[in-house]
Design a protein around this motif. Structure first.
Motif, PDB file in Angstrom:
ATOM      1  N   GLY A  23       4.627   7.374   1.709  1.00 50.02           N
ATOM      2  CA  GLY A  23       5.126   6.153   2.325  1.00 50.02           C
ATOM      3  C   GLY A  23       4.142   5.025   2.136  1.00 50.02           C
ATOM      4  O   GLY A  23       3.016   5.225   1.692  1.00 50.02           O
ATOM      5  N   GLY A  24       4.598   3.846   2.488  1.00 52.52           N
ATOM      6  CA  GLY A  24       3.747   2.691   2.296  1.00 52.52           C
ATOM      7  C   GLY A  24       4.037   1.597   3.291  1.00 52.52           C
ATOM      8  O   GLY A  24       4.904   1.722   4.164  1.00 52.52           O
ATOM      9  N   THR A  25       3.281   0.534   3.129  1.00 50.27           N
ATOM     10  CA  THR A  25       3.464  -0.657   3.956  1.00 50.27           C
ATOM     11  C   THR A  25       3.417  -1.885   3.070  1.00 50.27           C
ATOM     12  O   THR A  25       2.773  -1.903   2.025  1.00 50.27           O
ATOM     13  N   ILE A  26       4.125  -2.906   3.523  1.00 47.53           N
ATOM     14  CA  ILE A  26       4.161  -4.200   2.850  1.00 47.53           C
ATOM     15  C   ILE A  26       3.698  -5.241   3.862  1.00 47.53           C
ATOM     16  O   ILE A  26       4.093  -5.186   5.036  1.00 47.53           O
ATOM     17  N   SER A  27       2.880  -6.189   3.400  1.00 49.41           N
ATOM     18  CA  SER A  27       2.406  -7.263   4.278  1.00 49.41           C
ATOM     19  C   SER A  27       2.524  -8.604   3.578  1.00 49.41           C
ATOM     20  O   SER A  27       2.420  -8.690   2.352  1.00 49.41           O
ATOM     21  N   THR A  28       2.763  -9.627   4.369  1.00 48.60           N
ATOM     22  CA  THR A  28       2.756 -11.006   3.880  1.00 48.60           C
ATOM     23  C   THR A  28       1.693 -11.747   4.685  1.00 48.60           C
ATOM     24  O   THR A  28       1.989 -12.359   5.708  1.00 48.60           O
ATOM     25  N   HIS A  79       0.870  -1.182   0.000  1.00 49.76           N
ATOM     26  CA  HIS A  79       0.000   0.000   0.000  1.00 49.76           C
ATOM     27  C   HIS A  79       0.900   1.222   0.000  1.00 49.76           C
ATOM     28  O   HIS A  79       1.948   1.230   0.651  1.00 49.76           O
ATOM     29  N   TRP A  80       0.500   2.267  -0.717  1.00 48.57           N
ATOM     30  CA  TRP A  80       1.270   3.503  -0.786  1.00 48.57           C
ATOM     31  C   TRP A  80       0.332   4.689  -0.721  1.00 48.57           C
ATOM     32  O   TRP A  80      -0.739   4.663  -1.320  1.00 48.57           O
ATOM     33  N   SER A  81       0.746   5.736  -0.033  1.00 49.96           N
ATOM     34  CA  SER A  81       0.001   6.994   0.001  1.00 49.96           C
ATOM     35  C   SER A  81       0.971   8.137  -0.239  1.00 49.96           C
ATOM     36  O   SER A  81       2.060   8.165   0.338  1.00 49.96           O
ATOM     37  N   GLY A  82       0.588   9.097  -1.072  1.00 48.54           N
ATOM     38  CA  GLY A  82       1.401  10.283  -1.304  1.00 48.54           C
ATOM     39  C   GLY A  82       2.348  10.147  -2.468  1.00 48.54           C
ATOM     40  O   GLY A  82       2.325   9.169  -3.213  1.00 48.54           O
ATOM     41  N   ASP A  83       3.192  11.159  -2.596  1.00 51.59           N
ATOM     42  CA  ASP A  83       4.161  11.160  -3.691  1.00 51.59           C
ATOM     43  C   ASP A  83       5.392  10.343  -3.303  1.00 51.59           C
ATOM     44  O   ASP A  83       5.483   9.829  -2.184  1.00 51.59           O
ATOM     45  N   MET A 110       5.556 -10.197   7.807  1.00 54.32           N
ATOM     46  CA  MET A 110       5.496  -8.736   7.724  1.00 54.32           C
ATOM     47  C   MET A 110       4.033  -8.323   7.778  1.00 54.32           C
ATOM     48  O   MET A 110       3.218  -8.808   6.995  1.00 54.32           O
ATOM     49  N   GLN A 111       3.736  -7.451   8.701  1.00 52.95           N
ATOM     50  CA  GLN A 111       2.380  -6.917   8.810  1.00 52.95           C
ATOM     51  C   GLN A 111       2.492  -5.403   8.816  1.00 52.95           C
ATOM     52  O   GLN A 111       2.938  -4.809   9.793  1.00 52.95           O
ATOM     53  N   GLU A 112       2.171  -4.824   7.670  1.00 53.80           N
ATOM     54  CA  GLU A 112       2.255  -3.384   7.499  1.00 53.80           C
ATOM     55  C   GLU A 112       3.650  -2.852   7.841  1.00 53.80           C
ATOM     56  O   GLU A 112       3.807  -1.854   8.533  1.00 53.80           O
ATOM     57  N   THR A 113       4.667  -3.553   7.335  1.00 51.88           N
ATOM     58  CA  THR A 113       6.051  -3.108   7.489  1.00 51.88           C
ATOM     59  C   THR A 113       6.266  -1.874   6.618  1.00 51.88           C
ATOM     60  O   THR A 113       5.950  -1.885   5.427  1.00 51.88           O
TER      61      THR A 113
END
Length: 144
Positions: free
Chosen positions: A19-24, A10-14, A30-33
């Motif tokens: 910034g964003g988060t990655i989850s597996t 997930h990403w927000s902004g420019d 990874m939970q909203e890393t």
């Protein structure tokens, strides 16, 4: 048979201030890393795509090498590997090199045979195959 894995991002902004988060979700590893420009090019805590590629490559290569050593009749006592992924900004961002290094303790194995098996694992692990457009080098050390 196909085994499918997935991750979400997930990403927000420019690019620079966003910034964003990655989850597996399946493994929960990874939970909203967090990831973003400052985790990639600065010192903010979080991950980045190159680190994740390095982790995947180190893990895949190490598993492939262990398997190939066992197939050759020399199951390893231990294999420790590292992957370094270089991101170049010359001509636009691109992954320009990957360096694998490994150290293995393998009873009864000769150095030349170990090197041949390590080279084969480097060429044929699934992640190496997926990254074949990038130059990949290998430093392999057989421990006494």
């Amino acid at each position: 048979m196909v085994d499918t894995r997935h991750a979400t991002a997930h990403w927000s902004g420019d690019l620079k201030s966003g910034g964003g988060t990655i989850s597996t979700p399946a493994s929960g590893l990874m939970q909203e890393t967090e990831y973003g420009f400052n985790t990639r090019f600065g010192d903010k805590k979080g991950t980045n795509p190159e680190e994740l590629i390095a982790a995947a490559h180190a893990a895949c290569f190490t598993m492939a090498l262990s398997h190939k050593l066992a197939e050759a009749g020399h199951p390893p006592e231990a294999v420790d590997s590292r992957a370094e992924v270089d991101l170049s900004m010359d001509g636009g961002p691109q992954i320009c090199a990957i360096r694998l290094s490994t150290k293995a303790r393998v009873p009864g194995m000769e150095g030349a045979q170990f090197r041949a098996i390590a080279d084969d694992a480097k060429q044929n692990c699934p992640v190496s195959k997926a990254l074949s457009a990038v130059p990949i080098t290998l430093e392999a050390e057989l421990l006494g």
